[in-house]
Write a protein that holds these residues in place. Structure first.
Motif, PDB file in Angstrom:
ATOM      1  N   TYR A 249      37.288  59.461 -21.158  1.00 55.54           N
ATOM      2  CA  TYR A 249      36.580  60.591 -20.536  1.00 55.54           C
ATOM      3  C   TYR A 249      37.482  61.816 -20.559  1.00 55.54           C
ATOM      4  O   TYR A 249      38.683  61.735 -20.324  1.00 55.54           O
ATOM      5  CB  TYR A 249      36.215  60.260 -19.078  1.00 55.54           C
ATOM      6  CG  TYR A 249      35.683  61.442 -18.310  1.00 55.54           C
ATOM      7  CD1 TYR A 249      34.325  61.752 -18.320  1.00 55.54           C
ATOM      8  CD2 TYR A 249      36.552  62.260 -17.593  1.00 55.54           C
ATOM      9  CE1 TYR A 249      33.843  62.853 -17.628  1.00 55.54           C
ATOM     10  CE2 TYR A 249      36.078  63.362 -16.898  1.00 55.54           C
ATOM     11  CZ  TYR A 249      34.720  63.655 -16.924  1.00 55.54           C
ATOM     12  OH  TYR A 249      34.245  64.739 -16.248  1.00 55.54           O
ATOM     13  N   LEU A 364      34.187  47.261 -19.599  1.00 58.80           N
ATOM     14  CA  LEU A 364      33.235  48.293 -20.009  1.00 58.80           C
ATOM     15  C   LEU A 364      32.523  48.870 -18.793  1.00 58.80           C
ATOM     16  O   LEU A 364      32.354  50.096 -18.678  1.00 58.80           O
ATOM     17  CB  LEU A 364      32.231  47.723 -20.997  1.00 58.80           C
ATOM     18  CG  LEU A 364      31.105  48.667 -21.437  1.00 58.80           C
ATOM     19  CD1 LEU A 364      31.671  49.910 -22.125  1.00 58.80           C
ATOM     20  CD2 LEU A 364      30.126  47.936 -22.370  1.00 58.80           C
ATOM     21  N   ALA A 365      32.120  47.996 -17.870  1.00 59.85           N
ATOM     22  CA  ALA A 365      31.450  48.456 -16.653  1.00 59.85           C
ATOM     23  C   ALA A 365      32.384  49.345 -15.824  1.00 59.85           C
ATOM     24  O   ALA A 365      31.947  50.350 -15.248  1.00 59.85           O
ATOM     25  CB  ALA A 365      30.982  47.262 -15.829  1.00 59.85           C
ATOM     26  N   LYS A 367      34.866  51.224 -17.004  1.00 63.48           N
ATOM     27  CA  LYS A 367      34.992  52.510 -17.703  1.00 63.48           C
ATOM     28  C   LYS A 367      33.770  53.379 -17.453  1.00 63.48           C
ATOM     29  O   LYS A 367      33.900  54.600 -17.252  1.00 63.48           O
ATOM     30  CB  LYS A 367      35.200  52.274 -19.200  1.00 63.48           C
ATOM     31  CG  LYS A 367      36.560  51.692 -19.545  1.00 63.48           C
ATOM     32  CD  LYS A 367      36.837  51.706 -21.042  1.00 63.48           C
ATOM     33  CE  LYS A 367      35.981  50.696 -21.777  1.00 63.48           C
ATOM     34  NZ  LYS A 367      36.336  50.643 -23.223  1.00 63.48           N
ATOM     35  N   GLN A 368      32.596  52.776 -17.459  1.00 61.33           N
ATOM     36  CA  GLN A 368      31.381  53.531 -17.185  1.00 61.33           C
ATOM     37  C   GLN A 368      31.384  54.060 -15.752  1.00 61.33           C
ATOM     38  O   GLN A 368      30.972  55.191 -15.495  1.00 61.33           O
ATOM     39  CB  GLN A 368      30.157  52.642 -17.435  1.00 61.33           C
ATOM     40  CG  GLN A 368      29.957  52.303 -18.907  1.00 61.33           C
ATOM     41  CD  GLN A 368      28.861  51.271 -19.129  1.00 61.33           C
ATOM     42  OE1 GLN A 368      28.505  50.511 -18.216  1.00 61.33           O
ATOM     43  NE2 GLN A 368      28.326  51.215 -20.348  1.00 61.33           N
ATOM     44  N   GLY A 371      33.781  57.056 -15.621  1.00 58.24           N
ATOM     45  CA  GLY A 371      33.167  58.232 -16.225  1.00 58.24           C
ATOM     46  C   GLY A 371      32.114  58.850 -15.331  1.00 58.24           C
ATOM     47  O   GLY A 371      32.028  60.082 -15.208  1.00 58.24           O
ATOM     48  N   SER A 372      31.322  57.983 -14.688  1.00 57.34           N
ATOM     49  CA  SER A 372      30.268  58.474 -13.799  1.00 57.34           C
ATOM     50  C   SER A 372      30.862  59.202 -12.595  1.00 57.34           C
ATOM     51  O   SER A 372      30.389  60.281 -12.203  1.00 57.34           O
ATOM     52  CB  SER A 372      29.410  57.293 -13.331  1.00 57.34           C
ATOM     53  OG  SER A 372      28.460  57.704 -12.371  1.00 57.34           O
ATOM     54  N   ASN A 375      32.393  62.547 -13.716  1.00 56.01           N
ATOM     55  CA  ASN A 375      31.335  63.536 -13.956  1.00 56.01           C
ATOM     56  C   ASN A 375      30.838  64.142 -12.655  1.00 56.01           C
ATOM     57  O   ASN A 375      30.599  65.345 -12.551  1.00 56.01           O
ATOM     58  CB  ASN A 375      30.169  62.878 -14.707  1.00 56.01           C
ATOM     59  CG  ASN A 375      30.336  62.952 -16.199  1.00 56.01           C
ATOM     60  OD1 ASN A 375      30.896  63.915 -16.723  1.00 56.01           O
ATOM     61  ND2 ASN A 375      29.866  61.935 -16.901  1.00 56.01           N
TER      62      ASN A 375
END
Length: 379
Positions: A249, A364-365, A367-368, A371-372, A375
């Protein structure tokens, strides 16, 4: 300062301990306790210029806080306040591309908390948690924020309630090993909050020494009572700091927060950096840590680069409550037996790190999630 040197030939390392060297109890100073007081400025950004462009292996002019901390630590060492002389322990780099560190320390106890003393520091008030009584001689200094334009050193002052105590670890893993304990630690609702993380990061900024690294561990099953920050001085870069990064990110050139994953490391790891906006960096990391705490996830933090870089080591849940310490996650292992120290290998350490790593889906979860959250907070 002890430095680890690259050796020729085959080497080894110690098996990861089933426990961690986290402080097991709650520490609180009493009203009226006088300490050496170092007052920071109110600005978190102050001191960054001292680290600009400085690499880990470059000589730097030592800051007043760094010099004070080490002088007090060495004074305690000369008075026999430690269980052993950690500077005499054999340390080496294990053969292989990862450059893992191994230390032979036959006296180290991964599960020993600070000794309870009959004297001295009592709780401020009622608490449902068990308290460790810290001998006054174990307190090196107190760090707090002041109103001055520059930092101020006071040789004797009452410990302020918004300060952070610097307390020796009598069972050190490296030179300058200390606990960093917020004064009002017992009143915190969570194990970690934004104010404490910001305070500790400002201390790293003020020390202005790239060898100074701060650790934090959260393992609710293994250590449900209390946790605090620890710090020490590693002259050489830790293995996790040497690897390439893959962007997750942000733009590394902007003034916001940049999130990367460490590539080629057995333990899946994220690293958060910011060129200028440390407050935003801390806010993002703290929000992520809060979510992990709510999920009772095991994780560790490593604060490096004078506070501008924070590594996040998530660990898989274990019913046995076994987890790695923050420095083990970073690639620094301690062995109590010479045979294990002599015969360990990079493959063995890699397997230990991989054994607590998240699987691909969970990482992966995460990292998401990062990022969320970034943001939401950046924009």
């Amino acid at each position: 300062m002890v430095s680890a040197k690259q050796l020729e030939g085959g080497y080894s390392f110690v098996k990861a301990s089933s426990g961690n060297e986290q402080l097991k109890f709650h520490i609180v100073p009493t009203k009226g306790t006088k300490v050496v007081l170092y007052q920071l400025t109110a600005s978190l950004a102050r001191g960054l210029a001292a680290c600009d462009g400085l690499s880990i292996n470059e000589e730097a002019k030592q800051s007043l806080l760094g010099a004070l901390l080490l002088a007090q630590w060495e004074d305690c060492s000369s008075k026999g306040r430690f269980d052993y002389d950690v500077t005499s322990c054999e340390t080496k780099v294990i053969c292989g591309g990862k450059k893992f560190f191994a230390q032979l320390n036959e006296k180290w106890n991964s599960n020993s908390p600070t000794p309870i003393e009959n004297q001295v520091i009592q709780p401020l008030g009622p608490s449902t948690r068990k308290n460790v009584k810290i001998h006054r001689e174990d307190i090196l200094l107190c760090i707090a924020r002041g109103d001055n334009e520059s930092s101020v050193l006071i040789s004797s002052a009452l410990a302020p309630q918004d300060g952070t105590l610097v307390v020796i670890n009598p069972n050190p893993i490296e030179y300058g090993h200390v606990y960093l304990v917020p004064y009002d630690f017992c009143h915190q609702v969570k194990m970690l909050d934004k104010r404490s993380l910001e305070y500790i990061t400002q201390i790293a900024v003020e020390v202005a020494d790239c060898s100074f690294r701060v650790f934090y561990e959260y393992a609710p099953l293994a250590n449900p009572v209390a946790a605090c920050f620890q710090a020490n001085f590693f002259e050489n870069a830790l293995p996790v700091e040497l690897l390439e990064l893959a962007p997750v990110y942000g733009n590394v050139l902007d003034k916001g927060v940049h999130i990367c994953e460490v590539t080629g490391y057995p333990l899946k790891t994220l690293v958060f950096t910011s060129n200028e906006n440390l407050k935003l960096l801390i806010t993002v990391v703290m929000e992520i840590c809060s979510v992990l705490e709510e999920r009772n996830a095991v994780f560790s933090l490593l604060i490096t680069d004078c506070g501008r870089k924070i590594f996040l080591f998530p660990q898989a849940q274990s019913s046995s409550a076994v987890h790695l310490s923050a420095w083990e996650c970073a690639g620094y292992f301690i062995f109590k037996k010479a045979l294990e120290f002599d015969n360990t290998s990079e493959d063995e350490i890699s397997k230990i790190l991989a054994s607590v790593s998240l699987d691909d889906g969970a990482f992966l979860a995460l990292k998401q999630l990062c990022g969320s959250i970034a943001n939401k907070l950046v924009f």
